[in-house]
Enzyme design. Sequence first.
Site, mmCIF file in Angstrom:
data_model
loop_
_atom_site.group_PDB
_atom_site.id
_atom_site.type_symbol
_atom_site.label_atom_id
_atom_site.label_comp_id
_atom_site.label_asym_id
_atom_site.label_seq_id
_atom_site.Cartn_x
_atom_site.Cartn_y
_atom_site.Cartn_z
ATOM 1 N N GLU A 47 10.618 -13.876 -19.553
ATOM 2 C CA GLU A 47 10.307 -12.472 -19.250
ATOM 3 C C GLU A 47 9.211 -11.938 -20.161
ATOM 4 O O GLU A 47 8.268 -11.266 -19.700
ATOM 5 C CB GLU A 47 11.581 -11.621 -19.369
ATOM 6 N N HIS A 78 7.658 -32.557 -24.491
ATOM 7 C CA HIS A 78 7.630 -33.520 -23.377
ATOM 8 C C HIS A 78 6.376 -33.355 -22.530
ATOM 9 O O HIS A 78 6.430 -33.480 -21.302
ATOM 10 C CB HIS A 78 8.888 -33.341 -22.528
ATOM 11 N N CYS A 89 0.860 -1.174 0.000
ATOM 12 C CA CYS A 89 0.000 0.000 0.000
ATOM 13 C C CYS A 89 0.900 1.228 0.000
ATOM 14 O O CYS A 89 2.114 1.117 0.082
ATOM 15 C CB CYS A 89 -0.866 -0.024 1.249
ATOM 16 N N GLU A 142 0.883 -10.316 -17.383
ATOM 17 C CA GLU A 142 0.571 -9.421 -16.250
ATOM 18 C C GLU A 142 -0.171 -8.158 -16.673
ATOM 19 O O GLU A 142 -0.794 -7.503 -15.846
ATOM 20 C CB GLU A 142 1.814 -9.071 -15.444
ATOM 21 N N ARG A 178 1.606 1.578 -6.247
ATOM 22 C CA ARG A 178 1.916 0.566 -5.214
ATOM 23 C C ARG A 178 0.677 -0.228 -4.835
ATOM 24 O O ARG A 178 0.783 -1.272 -4.198
ATOM 25 C CB ARG A 178 2.466 1.244 -3.959
ATOM 26 N N TRP A 218 -3.651 -2.033 -1.471
ATOM 27 C CA TRP A 218 -3.604 -3.269 -2.256
ATOM 28 C C TRP A 218 -4.045 -4.337 -1.260
ATOM 29 O O TRP A 218 -3.350 -4.608 -0.283
ATOM 30 C CB TRP A 218 -2.197 -3.543 -2.772
ATOM 31 N N LYS A 269 5.506 -10.408 -18.985
ATOM 32 C CA LYS A 269 4.985 -9.111 -19.452
ATOM 33 C C LYS A 269 3.596 -9.264 -20.037
ATOM 34 O O LYS A 269 2.671 -8.531 -19.702
ATOM 35 C CB LYS A 269 5.928 -8.516 -20.501
ATOM 36 N N ASN A 311 0.499 -0.247 6.182
ATOM 37 C CA ASN A 311 1.028 -1.045 5.067
ATOM 38 C C ASN A 311 1.748 -2.218 5.707
ATOM 39 O O ASN A 311 2.616 -2.028 6.555
ATOM 40 C CB ASN A 311 1.995 -0.216 4.212
ATOM 41 N N GLY A 312 1.360 -3.454 5.341
ATOM 42 C CA GLY A 312 2.012 -4.626 5.911
ATOM 43 C C GLY A 312 0.993 -5.657 6.346
ATOM 44 O O GLY A 312 -0.184 -5.578 5.999
ATOM 45 N N LYS A 317 3.302 -2.477 -7.615
ATOM 46 C CA LYS A 317 4.672 -2.300 -8.125
ATOM 47 C C LYS A 317 5.709 -2.883 -7.180
ATOM 48 O O LYS A 317 6.706 -3.446 -7.616
ATOM 49 C CB LYS A 317 4.961 -0.799 -8.308
#
Length: 595
Positions: A472, A495, A2, A479, A27, A73, A476, A99-100, A590
């Site tokens: 990567e 396989h 947050c 997300e 965030r 968040w 991208k 936050n936490g 983020k």
Amino acid sequence: MCGIVGYIGEKNAKDIIIAGLKTLEYRGYDSSGIAFVDNGKIDVYREVGRITNLEDLIKDVPIAHLGIGHTRWATHGKPSKENSHPHTSMNKMITLVHNGVIENYVEIKNDLVAKGYTFSSETDTEVIANYLEEEYKKTNDMKQAIVNMMNDLHGAYALGILCADQQDALYCVKNKTPMLAGVGTGFNMIGSDAMAMIKETNKFIEINDLEFLIVTKDKINIFDKEGNSINRDAFISNVNATDINLGTFPHYMLKEINEQPTVIRTLLSKYLCDGKLNIDQELYQQIEQADRLYIIASGTSMHAGLVGKYLIEELAKKPVEVHLGSEFGYHLPLISEKPLFIFITQSGETADSRVALQLVKQQGYKALTITNVEGSTLSREADYTLLLHAGPEIAVASTKAYVAQVTLLALLANALADNPIDMNLELNKVNVAIDDIISRKEQIEKLVKDKVITSRNCFYLGRNLDYYVALEAALKLKEISYIQTEGFASGELKHGTIALIEKGTPVIGLITQEKIALNTRSALQEVKAREATTIIIAQKKVANNDDDFIIENTHHLLSPLALVVVGQLIAYYAALLKGYDIDKPRNLAKSVTVE
Ligand code: AGP
């Protein structure tokens, strides 16, 4: 993950807090809220969705000089008004933002319920508010109430606290979650990072774990968890307010993709002097003398670490292991005699990586943090830091930080090489290739429209370095476009996973490495035989005329720096064409500051 902003001073707190929250929205952006102390009472305003919704809600609120704000968040409880911060205690004495994650909040909540406290939300944060109200009622002293709280609370917390009795003070408590104090003239602030306060001040004071602040408009008092006073000098941050604006770009992600050549040039100027690596000599010796390097990171930073492993082993012939922070932190592998641990983290605040760093430090090992944020937690807790100098990365989808990480790892690898390459020359060739890709971005948009966004899922295939880029590029795409995408070693698909291939499934082949170009092409033939839609992104030296997108040649070890840009733009255009929020994708934040 947050965002928190607090202000006490002569100006109108509302405008400053809202401006700060907007820089922190990346965030976490499920909901937001703000509270002001005004004539012995605390007024709280909360709204779901973006900060602009909150701004509309408070447009007629009278001027106040003390307040706290929060972007959320969700960790405990879904995104809703009831679960939004700030939270207020039952008798309205305490209002706070958090936050936490509090690990023992259920036990504390049960104890408070037994004392007659009631709750209106599912959050651990409201438990802290009632806990503090109870302690303040007992001690009539906010400082003692906070000391008692720090003794009882277990977990990660950054708190901004208002007490209805206290018109002239703001309280802040920190443990394992980022928080910083901003030092002003006639005002002071608290914030989750420097960017939230940079428009008001560039002077900050670090807050360490298990410390708390009593902030007035003229003074910032720091205390340890026993309430002993601590003196700490302020520092000047080099973040500047102009870095955090869009300029002429429609989205931060596109701006940051375009900034990548500049990032590479900046790193060359910072770290390469007359062909020699310009880092702390003690650190250089640590790297050189290590018999094995352990790279620890999460997400995109871990993908950069995989490329770094390849480069260091190829150029410096030094063994490297790459581990996910979330795994390493809970299972220490067999460690070599003379290890060096390298933590790669754009934010410098990723909890998964931090747990691993703390484990490494407990074992008495040396650690280097490679990060984009000066003074961040993982930077402060490591023995050494190398900064990425990429400028603030606002878009949740990391782009320029990845390119910076790979570039810096390439410079480190090359410095250790018996036969180094000309990094100045080769990285400038990379920039030519990146500029060329960006200049043809409309071709990528068309490719995406015709072949990618039509499907629910997608595969990226590659081998060796191309495989690491496939991982990567897949991250991208998934997300920000929410297309289920997997990055796959092209030799591995047959396989088992090839069972997922059906008519029209987009499979994007990445080919830059000459020695395995034909292998990936044959893997693409295998999926094409099963009616997949294949797309080939190839470097000129290994390209066929009918490949879908051809990139300029670079040194084969540096091809990920150019190839990844195509993956970034594919993701960008897929999300744009789907109409999704590119810079703030759903469910993400983020900086993942909780485990
Ligand atoms: C990358 O696009 C994501 N935003 C995410 O995977 C990120 O790389 C990861 O959370 C690690 O963050 P850090 O580099 O700040 O530690």
